[in-house]
Design a protein around this motif. Structure first.
Motif, PDB file in Angstrom:
ATOM      1  N   ASN A   1      10.596 -44.385  70.926  1.00 55.24           N
ATOM      2  CA  ASN A   1      11.351 -44.810  72.113  1.00 55.24           C
ATOM      3  C   ASN A   1      12.867 -44.728  71.949  1.00 55.24           C
ATOM      4  O   ASN A   1      13.608 -45.459  72.614  1.00 55.24           O
ATOM      5  CB  ASN A   1      10.952 -46.235  72.519  1.00 55.24           C
ATOM      6  N   THR A   2      13.343 -43.839  71.081  1.00 57.75           N
ATOM      7  CA  THR A   2      14.770 -43.596  70.947  1.00 57.75           C
ATOM      8  C   THR A   2      15.019 -42.095  71.060  1.00 57.75           C
ATOM      9  O   THR A   2      14.105 -41.289  70.853  1.00 57.75           O
ATOM     10  CB  THR A   2      15.321 -44.084  69.592  1.00 57.75           C
ATOM     11  N   PRO A   3      16.240 -41.673  71.379  1.00 56.39           N
ATOM     12  CA  PRO A   3      16.533 -40.238  71.419  1.00 56.39           C
ATOM     13  C   PRO A   3      16.246 -39.581  70.079  1.00 56.39           C
ATOM     14  O   PRO A   3      16.378 -40.203  69.026  1.00 56.39           O
ATOM     15  CB  PRO A   3      18.035 -40.201  71.747  1.00 56.39           C
ATOM     16  N   LEU A   4      15.844 -38.320  70.122  1.00 57.69           N
ATOM     17  CA  LEU A   4      15.519 -37.573  68.902  1.00 57.69           C
ATOM     18  C   LEU A   4      16.566 -36.493  68.683  1.00 57.69           C
ATOM     19  O   LEU A   4      16.795 -35.651  69.556  1.00 57.69           O
ATOM     20  CB  LEU A   4      14.126 -36.945  69.030  1.00 57.69           C
ATOM     21  N   TYR A   5      17.197 -36.519  67.524  1.00 56.78           N
ATOM     22  CA  TYR A   5      18.279 -35.585  67.218  1.00 56.78           C
ATOM     23  C   TYR A   5      17.782 -34.466  66.297  1.00 56.78           C
ATOM     24  O   TYR A   5      17.316 -34.724  65.189  1.00 56.78           O
ATOM     25  CB  TYR A   5      19.440 -36.327  66.545  1.00 56.78           C
ATOM     26  N   PHE A   6      17.875 -33.233  66.779  1.00 55.28           N
ATOM     27  CA  PHE A   6      17.605 -32.073  65.945  1.00 55.28           C
ATOM     28  C   PHE A   6      18.953 -31.575  65.420  1.00 55.28           C
ATOM     29  O   PHE A   6      19.796 -31.113  66.192  1.00 55.28           O
ATOM     30  CB  PHE A   6      16.899 -30.979  66.743  1.00 55.28           C
ATOM     31  N   ASN A   7      19.144 -31.685  64.121  1.00 56.67           N
ATOM     32  CA  ASN A   7      20.430 -31.322  63.535  1.00 56.67           C
ATOM     33  C   ASN A   7      20.707 -29.832  63.630  1.00 56.67           C
ATOM     34  O   ASN A   7      21.862 -29.412  63.613  1.00 56.67           O
ATOM     35  CB  ASN A   7      20.476 -31.738  62.056  1.00 56.67           C
ATOM     36  N   ARG A   8      19.652 -29.049  63.726  1.00 60.36           N
ATOM     37  CA  ARG A   8      19.816 -27.595  63.748  1.00 60.36           C
ATOM     38  C   ARG A   8      18.604 -26.985  64.443  1.00 60.36           C
ATOM     39  O   ARG A   8      17.485 -27.453  64.273  1.00 60.36           O
ATOM     40  CB  ARG A   8      19.930 -27.079  62.313  1.00 60.36           C
ATOM     41  N   VAL A   9      18.838 -25.951  65.218  1.00 59.54           N
ATOM     42  CA  VAL A   9      17.770 -25.200  65.870  1.00 59.54           C
ATOM     43  C   VAL A   9      18.029 -23.722  65.618  1.00 59.54           C
ATOM     44  O   VAL A   9      19.075 -23.204  65.995  1.00 59.54           O
ATOM     45  CB  VAL A   9      17.724 -25.476  67.393  1.00 59.54           C
ATOM     46  N   ASP A  10      17.097 -23.054  64.959  1.00 59.16           N
ATOM     47  CA  ASP A  10      17.211 -21.615  64.697  1.00 59.16           C
ATOM     48  C   ASP A  10      16.205 -20.868  65.564  1.00 59.16           C
ATOM     49  O   ASP A  10      15.020 -21.199  65.586  1.00 59.16           O
ATOM     50  CB  ASP A  10      16.928 -21.295  63.226  1.00 59.16           C
ATOM     51  N   ARG A  11      16.693 -19.865  66.261  1.00 60.94           N
ATOM     52  CA  ARG A  11      15.836 -19.060  67.123  1.00 60.94           C
ATOM     53  C   ARG A  11      16.103 -17.587  66.831  1.00 60.94           C
ATOM     54  O   ARG A  11      17.192 -17.093  67.092  1.00 60.94           O
ATOM     55  CB  ARG A  11      16.113 -19.370  68.591  1.00 60.94           C
ATOM     56  N   GLN A  12      15.120 -16.918  66.231  1.00 62.81           N
ATOM     57  CA  GLN A  12      15.254 -15.503  65.885  1.00 62.81           C
ATOM     58  C   GLN A  12      16.539 -15.256  65.094  1.00 62.81           C
ATOM     59  O   GLN A  12      17.356 -14.396  65.421  1.00 62.81           O
ATOM     60  CB  GLN A  12      15.234 -14.638  67.151  1.00 62.81           C
ATOM     61  N   SER A  13      16.683 -16.040  64.024  1.00 63.38           N
ATOM     62  CA  SER A  13      17.802 -15.899  63.087  1.00 63.38           C
ATOM     63  C   SER A  13      19.152 -16.256  63.692  1.00 63.38           C
ATOM     64  O   SER A  13      20.183 -16.102  63.054  1.00 63.38           O
ATOM     65  CB  SER A  13      17.876 -14.468  62.522  1.00 63.38           C
ATOM     66  N   GLU A  14      19.157 -16.755  64.920  1.00 63.31           N
ATOM     67  CA  GLU A  14      20.414 -17.167  65.546  1.00 63.31           C
ATOM     68  C   GLU A  14      20.502 -18.678  65.542  1.00 63.31           C
ATOM     69  O   GLU A  14      19.665 -19.370  66.108  1.00 63.31           O
ATOM     70  CB  GLU A  14      20.483 -16.659  66.990  1.00 63.31           C
ATOM     71  N   GLU A  15      21.496 -19.209  64.874  1.00 65.95           N
ATOM     72  CA  GLU A  15      21.653 -20.660  64.797  1.00 65.95           C
ATOM     73  C   GLU A  15      22.201 -21.191  66.113  1.00 65.95           C
ATOM     74  O   GLU A  15      23.218 -20.722  66.609  1.00 65.95           O
ATOM     75  CB  GLU A  15      22.597 -21.045  63.661  1.00 65.95           C
ATOM     76  N   LEU A  16      21.496 -22.161  66.672  1.00 68.69           N
ATOM     77  CA  LEU A  16      21.933 -22.760  67.926  1.00 68.69           C
ATOM     78  C   LEU A  16      22.596 -24.104  67.655  1.00 68.69           C
ATOM     79  O   LEU A  16      22.598 -24.595  66.530  1.00 68.69           O
ATOM     80  CB  LEU A  16      20.729 -22.950  68.859  1.00 68.69           C
ATOM     81  N   MET A  17      23.107 -24.687  68.683  1.00 70.17           N
ATOM     82  CA  MET A  17      23.732 -25.997  68.546  1.00 70.17           C
ATOM     83  C   MET A  17      22.667 -27.057  68.333  1.00 70.17           C
ATOM     84  O   MET A  17      21.479 -26.809  68.519  1.00 70.17           O
ATOM     85  CB  MET A  17      24.553 -26.319  69.795  1.00 70.17           C
ATOM     86  N   THR A  18      23.114 -28.241  67.939  1.00 75.39           N
ATOM     87  CA  THR A  18      22.192 -29.353  67.796  1.00 75.39           C
ATOM     88  C   THR A  18      21.568 -29.669  69.162  1.00 75.39           C
ATOM     89  O   THR A  18      22.152 -29.382  70.207  1.00 75.39           O
ATOM     90  CB  THR A  18      22.911 -30.597  67.263  1.00 75.39           C
ATOM     91  N   TYR A  19      20.389 -30.271  69.135  1.00 72.24           N
ATOM     92  CA  TYR A  19      19.671 -30.536  70.379  1.00 72.24           C
ATOM     93  C   TYR A  19      19.206 -31.983  70.372  1.00 72.24           C
ATOM     94  O   TYR A  19      18.715 -32.489  69.349  1.00 72.24           O
ATOM     95  CB  TYR A  19      18.485 -29.583  70.494  1.00 72.24           C
ATOM     96  N   ILE A  20      19.365 -32.657  71.496  1.00 73.83           N
ATOM     97  CA  ILE A  20      18.926 -34.040  71.628  1.00 73.83           C
ATOM     98  C   ILE A  20      17.819 -34.105  72.672  1.00 73.83           C
ATOM     99  O   ILE A  20      18.013 -33.686  73.810  1.00 73.83           O
ATOM    100  CB  ILE A  20      20.082 -34.966  72.050  1.00 73.83           C
ATOM    101  N   ALA A  21      16.677 -34.629  72.280  1.00 73.06           N
ATOM    102  CA  ALA A  21      15.553 -34.812  73.203  1.00 73.06           C
ATOM    103  C   ALA A  21      15.494 -36.274  73.627  1.00 73.06           C
ATOM    104  O   ALA A  21      15.671 -37.173  72.807  1.00 73.06           O
ATOM    105  CB  ALA A  21      14.242 -34.411  72.534  1.00 73.06           C
ATOM    106  N   GLY A  22      15.255 -36.492  74.913  1.00 73.68           N
ATOM    107  CA  GLY A  22      15.107 -37.856  75.412  1.00 73.68           C
ATOM    108  C   GLY A  22      16.371 -38.677  75.315  1.00 73.68           C
ATOM    109  O   GLY A  22      16.311 -39.878  75.030  1.00 73.68           O
ATOM    110  N   SER A  23      17.514 -38.052  75.585  1.00 79.69           N
ATOM    111  CA  SER A  23      18.787 -38.775  75.459  1.00 79.69           C
ATOM    112  C   SER A  23      18.861 -39.969  76.400  1.00 79.69           C
ATOM    113  O   SER A  23      19.523 -40.959  76.106  1.00 79.69           O
ATOM    114  CB  SER A  23      19.960 -37.826  75.713  1.00 79.69           C
ATOM    115  N   ALA A  24      18.186 -39.875  77.539  1.00 81.99           N
ATOM    116  CA  ALA A  24      18.256 -40.959  78.524  1.00 81.99           C
ATOM    117  C   ALA A  24      17.145 -41.989  78.365  1.00 81.99           C
ATOM    118  O   ALA A  24      17.365 -43.185  78.497  1.00 81.99           O
ATOM    119  CB  ALA A  24      18.212 -40.378  79.931  1.00 81.99           C
ATOM    120  N   THR A  25      15.942 -41.528  78.056  1.00 83.76           N
ATOM    121  CA  THR A  25      14.782 -42.427  78.077  1.00 83.76           C
ATOM    122  C   THR A  25      14.118 -42.619  76.725  1.00 83.76           C
ATOM    123  O   THR A  25      13.222 -43.437  76.583  1.00 83.76           O
ATOM    124  CB  THR A  25      13.721 -41.894  79.052  1.00 83.76           C
ATOM    125  N   GLY A  26      14.549 -41.863  75.716  1.00 79.56           N
ATOM    126  CA  GLY A  26      13.899 -41.959  74.420  1.00 79.56           C
ATOM    127  C   GLY A  26      12.677 -41.060  74.327  1.00 79.56           C
ATOM    128  O   GLY A  26      12.204 -40.521  75.325  1.00 79.56           O
TER     129      GLY A  26
END
Length: 201
Positions: free
Chosen positions: A166-191
């Motif tokens: 029930n808290t936001p989930l922080y992905f420190n790193r997201v790699d997609r086809q060898s391309e590093e993406l920005m960090t991603y936050i899931a459930g920032s509003a509701t957890g």
């Protein structure tokens, strides 16, 4: 006598709907431009239409029909559809159920990623209607194996240190086809809710 197309929506329920829409759009609805934007989003993303003047009444920007204006079922359904619900009624029903589920869960229950065995699957759920399953690779790394209504896609490699109910989930790193993406936050509003499926030994 109240018109038949007027729902029995409380002021608190309408306020909750406004809050969820602003969270979904990641912007407050305050200015005339915001109402133009919202009207366009409803038209483009749903089968409904909602005029700017009606939306201004819902948000209390204009009060020509009273400060506690209750919009029609059509308008409430249009707003609920924008955030992924079949109707305003389903929005209220699911919100009530989820609040009950969250109150029954162990608040603060946390699992460290490094404590999970290789191959463990973590299923993630957050509103509105988002689901994602990730399989543990090693350490803090996981691979996305299934995603529904999420910006993450199957095959993404993500890094996450821990999961807390029930808290936001922080992905420190997201790699997609060898391309590093920005960090991603899931459930920032509701957890985020999660469940772990351990591999069979």
């Amino acid at each position: 006598m109240m018109a038949k197309d007027k729902p029995r929506a409380s002021v608190d329920e309408i306020k909750l709907l406004r809050q969820e829409i602003e969270k979904f759009l990641v912007r407050p609805i305050r200015t005339p431009f915001d109402f133009t934007f919202l009207s366009q989003e409803i038209r483009q993303q749903t089968r409904y239409t909602a005029s700017e003047s009606t939306l201004k009444r819902v948000w209390g920007y204009i009060t020509d029909k009273g400060e506690e204006y209750v919009p029609s079922n059509f308008t409430l359904n249009a707003l609920a559809a924008l955030i992924g619900f079949d109707s305003f009624e389903s929005f209220i029903s699911k919100t009530t159920v989820e609040n009950e589920i969250q109150s029954e869960m162990y608040k603060g229950e946390t699992i460290s990623s490094v404590s999970l065995p290789t191959g463990a699957i973590v299923k993630l759920y957050w509103r509105p209607g988002r689901e994602c399953s990730i399989r543990h690779i090693d350490g803090n790394r996981f691979i996305v194996i299934e995603s529904l209504n999420s910006k993450l896609i199957k095959g993404d490699i993500v890094e996450c240190g821990s999961f807390t109910q029930n808290t936001p989930l922080y992905f420190n790193r997201v790699d997609r086809q060898s391309e590093e993406l920005m960090t991603y936050i899931a459930g920032s509003a509701t957890g985020v809710r999660f469940e772990v499926i351990f591999p069979k030994s």
